[in-house]
Design an enzyme around this catalytic site. Sequence first.
Site, PDB file in Angstrom:
ATOM      1  N   PRO A  11       0.782  -1.230   0.000  1.00 12.86           N
ATOM      2  CA  PRO A  11       0.000   0.000   0.000  1.00 12.86           C
ATOM      3  C   PRO A  11       0.820   1.290   0.000  1.00 12.86           C
ATOM      4  O   PRO A  11       1.858   1.377   0.660  1.00 12.86           O
ATOM      5  CB  PRO A  11      -0.833  -0.097   1.280  1.00 12.86           C
ATOM      6  CG  PRO A  11      -0.160  -1.130   2.106  1.00 12.86           C
ATOM      7  CD  PRO A  11       0.509  -2.080   1.157  1.00 12.86           C
ATOM      8  N   ASN A  12       0.333   2.228  -0.770  1.00 10.67           N
ATOM      9  CA  ASN A  12       0.836   3.599  -0.884  1.00 10.67           C
ATOM     10  C   ASN A  12       2.104   3.714  -1.735  1.00 10.67           C
ATOM     11  O   ASN A  12       2.542   4.835  -2.023  1.00 10.67           O
ATOM     12  CB  ASN A  12       1.070   4.235   0.503  1.00 10.67           C
ATOM     13  CG  ASN A  12      -0.214   4.338   1.296  1.00 10.67           C
ATOM     14  OD1 ASN A  12      -1.186   4.888   0.793  1.00 10.67           O
ATOM     15  ND2 ASN A  12      -0.237   3.794   2.487  1.00 10.67           N
ATOM     16  N   ARG A  19       5.326  11.957  -3.225  1.00 12.25           N
ATOM     17  CA  ARG A  19       5.179  12.474  -1.861  1.00 12.25           C
ATOM     18  C   ARG A  19       6.405  12.036  -1.046  1.00 12.25           C
ATOM     19  O   ARG A  19       7.008  11.024  -1.337  1.00 12.25           O
ATOM     20  CB  ARG A  19       3.934  11.882  -1.163  1.00 12.25           C
ATOM     21  CG  ARG A  19       2.608  12.240  -1.798  1.00 12.25           C
ATOM     22  CD  ARG A  19       2.084  13.584  -1.314  1.00 12.25           C
ATOM     23  NE  ARG A  19       0.740  13.842  -1.804  1.00 12.25           N
ATOM     24  CZ  ARG A  19       0.435  14.223  -3.037  1.00 12.25           C
ATOM     25  NH1 ARG A  19       1.393  14.379  -3.927  1.00 12.25           N
ATOM     26  NH2 ARG A  19      -0.811  14.441  -3.386  1.00 12.25           N
ATOM     27  N   TYR A  24      11.534   8.636   0.744  1.00 10.16           N
ATOM     28  CA  TYR A  24      11.449   7.574  -0.262  1.00 10.16           C
ATOM     29  C   TYR A  24      12.115   7.930  -1.600  1.00 10.16           C
ATOM     30  O   TYR A  24      12.105   7.115  -2.517  1.00 10.16           O
ATOM     31  CB  TYR A  24       9.979   7.192  -0.491  1.00 10.16           C
ATOM     32  CG  TYR A  24       9.318   6.654   0.762  1.00 10.16           C
ATOM     33  CD1 TYR A  24       9.722   5.447   1.306  1.00 10.16           C
ATOM     34  CD2 TYR A  24       8.300   7.359   1.403  1.00 10.16           C
ATOM     35  CE1 TYR A  24       9.138   4.949   2.460  1.00 10.16           C
ATOM     36  CE2 TYR A  24       7.699   6.861   2.558  1.00 10.16           C
ATOM     37  CZ  TYR A  24       8.127   5.665   3.079  1.00 10.16           C
ATOM     38  OH  TYR A  24       7.554   5.167   4.223  1.00 10.16           O
ATOM     39  N   ASN A  75       8.048  -5.815  -1.468  1.00 11.10           N
ATOM     40  CA  ASN A  75       8.008  -4.710  -0.509  1.00 11.10           C
ATOM     41  C   ASN A  75       6.561  -4.637  -0.024  1.00 11.10           C
ATOM     42  O   ASN A  75       5.718  -4.022  -0.683  1.00 11.10           O
ATOM     43  CB  ASN A  75       8.436  -3.395  -1.148  1.00 11.10           C
ATOM     44  CG  ASN A  75       8.463  -2.266  -0.123  1.00 11.10           C
ATOM     45  OD1 ASN A  75       7.956  -2.422   0.997  1.00 11.10           O
ATOM     46  ND2 ASN A  75       9.032  -1.131  -0.491  1.00 11.10           N
ATOM     47  N   ALA A  78       3.380  -1.126   4.568  1.00  8.46           N
ATOM     48  CA  ALA A  78       2.898  -1.193   5.964  1.00  8.46           C
ATOM     49  C   ALA A  78       2.422  -2.589   6.355  1.00  8.46           C
ATOM     50  O   ALA A  78       2.435  -2.937   7.548  1.00  8.46           O
ATOM     51  CB  ALA A  78       1.792  -0.170   6.171  1.00  8.46           C
ATOM     52  N   ASP A  88       1.577 -16.016   5.885  1.00 11.50           N
ATOM     53  CA  ASP A  88       1.042 -17.363   5.622  1.00 11.50           C
ATOM     54  C   ASP A  88       1.091 -17.679   4.129  1.00 11.50           C
ATOM     55  O   ASP A  88       1.425 -18.798   3.734  1.00 11.50           O
ATOM     56  CB  ASP A  88      -0.402 -17.477   6.133  1.00 11.50           C
ATOM     57  CG  ASP A  88      -0.484 -17.590   7.654  1.00 11.50           C
ATOM     58  OD1 ASP A  88       0.557 -17.828   8.291  1.00 11.50           O
ATOM     59  OD2 ASP A  88      -1.601 -17.421   8.190  1.00 11.50           O
ATOM     60  N   GLU A  99      12.802  -9.684   0.808  1.00 13.66           N
ATOM     61  CA  GLU A  99      11.999  -8.560   1.319  1.00 13.66           C
ATOM     62  C   GLU A  99      12.801  -7.270   1.111  1.00 13.66           C
ATOM     63  O   GLU A  99      13.986  -7.213   1.474  1.00 13.66           O
ATOM     64  CB  GLU A  99      11.740  -8.808   2.816  1.00 13.66           C
ATOM     65  CG  GLU A  99      11.007  -7.694   3.537  1.00 13.66           C
ATOM     66  CD  GLU A  99      10.848  -8.026   5.036  1.00 13.66           C
ATOM     67  OE1 GLU A  99      11.146  -9.180   5.453  1.00 13.66           O
ATOM     68  OE2 GLU A  99      10.448  -7.110   5.776  1.00 13.66           O
ATOM     69  N   HIS A 101      12.867  -2.975   1.568  1.00 16.53           N
ATOM     70  CA  HIS A 101      12.323  -1.705   2.053  1.00 16.53           C
ATOM     71  C   HIS A 101      13.190  -0.579   1.528  1.00 16.53           C
ATOM     72  O   HIS A 101      14.429  -0.650   1.633  1.00 16.53           O
ATOM     73  CB  HIS A 101      12.271  -1.673   3.584  1.00 16.53           C
ATOM     74  CG  HIS A 101      11.378  -2.728   4.111  1.00 16.53           C
ATOM     75  ND1 HIS A 101      10.008  -2.655   4.004  1.00 16.53           N
ATOM     76  CD2 HIS A 101      11.655  -3.923   4.679  1.00 16.53           C
ATOM     77  CE1 HIS A 101       9.483  -3.752   4.498  1.00 16.53           C
ATOM     78  NE2 HIS A 101      10.449  -4.540   4.909  1.00 16.53           N
ATOM     79  N   ARG A 108      13.773   4.065  11.942  1.00 14.30           N
ATOM     80  CA  ARG A 108      12.502   4.794  12.029  1.00 14.30           C
ATOM     81  C   ARG A 108      11.733   4.374  13.298  1.00 14.30           C
ATOM     82  O   ARG A 108      12.325   3.857  14.236  1.00 14.30           O
ATOM     83  CB  ARG A 108      11.706   4.551  10.741  1.00 14.30           C
ATOM     84  CG  ARG A 108      12.486   5.017   9.505  1.00 14.30           C
ATOM     85  CD  ARG A 108      11.709   4.842   8.224  1.00 14.30           C
ATOM     86  NE  ARG A 108      10.507   5.679   8.215  1.00 14.30           N
ATOM     87  CZ  ARG A 108       9.554   5.575   7.275  1.00 14.30           C
ATOM     88  NH1 ARG A 108       9.659   4.675   6.309  1.00 14.30           N
ATOM     89  NH2 ARG A 108       8.490   6.366   7.324  1.00 14.30           N
TER      90      ARG A 108
HETATM   91  O1  CA2 Z   1      10.708   1.697   3.317  1.00 15.08           O
HETATM   92  C1  CA2 Z   1       9.824   1.022   2.769  1.00 15.08           C
HETATM   93  O2  CA2 Z   1       9.932   0.600   1.616  1.00 15.08           O
HETATM   94  C2  CA2 Z   1       8.515   0.739   3.503  1.00 15.08           C
HETATM   95  O3  CA2 Z   1       8.116  -0.587   3.179  1.00 15.08           O
HETATM   96  C3  CA2 Z   1       7.521   1.746   2.979  1.00 15.08           C
HETATM   97  C4  CA2 Z   1       6.172   1.700   3.689  1.00 15.08           C
HETATM   98  C5  CA2 Z   1       6.349   1.740   5.202  1.00 15.08           C
HETATM   99  O4  CA2 Z   1       5.082   1.554   5.828  1.00 15.08           O
HETATM  100  C6  CA2 Z   1       7.305   0.677   5.685  1.00 15.08           C
HETATM  101  O5  CA2 Z   1       7.459   0.808   7.080  1.00 15.08           O
HETATM  102  C7  CA2 Z   1       8.657   0.834   5.008  1.00 15.08           C
HETATM  103  C8  CA2 Z   1       5.327   2.904   3.273  1.00 15.08           C
HETATM  104  C9  CA2 Z   1       5.114   2.994   1.820  1.00 15.08           C
HETATM  105  C10 CA2 Z   1       4.528   4.330   1.543  1.00 15.08           C
HETATM  106  O6  CA2 Z   1       5.062   4.774   0.341  1.00 15.08           O
HETATM  107  C11 CA2 Z   1       5.000   6.091   0.077  1.00 15.08           C
HETATM  108  C12 CA2 Z   1       5.781   6.523  -0.960  1.00 15.08           C
HETATM  109  C13 CA2 Z   1       5.785   7.858  -1.266  1.00 15.08           C
HETATM  110  C14 CA2 Z   1       4.997   8.739  -0.583  1.00 15.08           C
HETATM  111  C15 CA2 Z   1       4.213   8.291   0.457  1.00 15.08           C
HETATM  112  C16 CA2 Z   1       4.209   6.959   0.786  1.00 15.08           C
END
Ligand code: CA2
Length: 150
Positions: A11-12, A19, A24, A75, A78, A88, A99, A101, A108
């Site tokens: 997600p996201n 953003r 990121y 990846n 969240a 699972d 995996e 990130h 963090r």
């Molecule tokens: O660092 C990573 O790749 C994460 O998997 C990214 C997740 C976060 O919840 C993990 O703890 C670490 C969040 C992805 C959100 O991606 C965005 C990208 C650009 C702008 C906003 C959110």
Amino acid sequence: MTKCVYILNGPNLNLLGKRQPEIYGSETLADVEADCQVLAGELGVDIVFHQSNAEHQIIDWIHEAREKAQGIVINPAAFTHTSVAILDALNTFEGPVIEVHISNVHKREAFRHHSYVSLRADGVIAGCGPLGYQLGLRTVAARLIAGDGE
Ligand code: CA2
């Protein structure tokens, strides 16, 4: 037969490059996919690249990978920190799982320090930015080639 690697995003991550560039980076997910396609060509593997904001969709792609892929780079975003269901599903997949990130989750908030997915992952890459996807793909491809000789 050409090996296939599923690259799955949670997600996201569709907002990558749009953003929070301070966390990121400025590359979009389309850029990441294009870089992975170039690398896959060099490594001689096929990739299938997906992103979803829905947990069930990621689980369905992992199930699909059981039939169609030999490795997974994931990846889970969240869902990393919450999803026993994704763990699972990954536990039913037999090939290498890496995996990834983008950020260094260990630098963090404390809730990002635990990963359910790490209980299954054969390797974890964190904090290397979008390059982490290419490192993950290289690792899976290397393990598939090494496995061919067994
Ligand atoms: O660092 C990573 O790749 C994460 O998997 C990214 C997740 C976060 O919840 C993990 O703890 C670490 C969040 C992805 C959100 O991606 C965005 C990208 C650009 C702008 C906003 C959110």
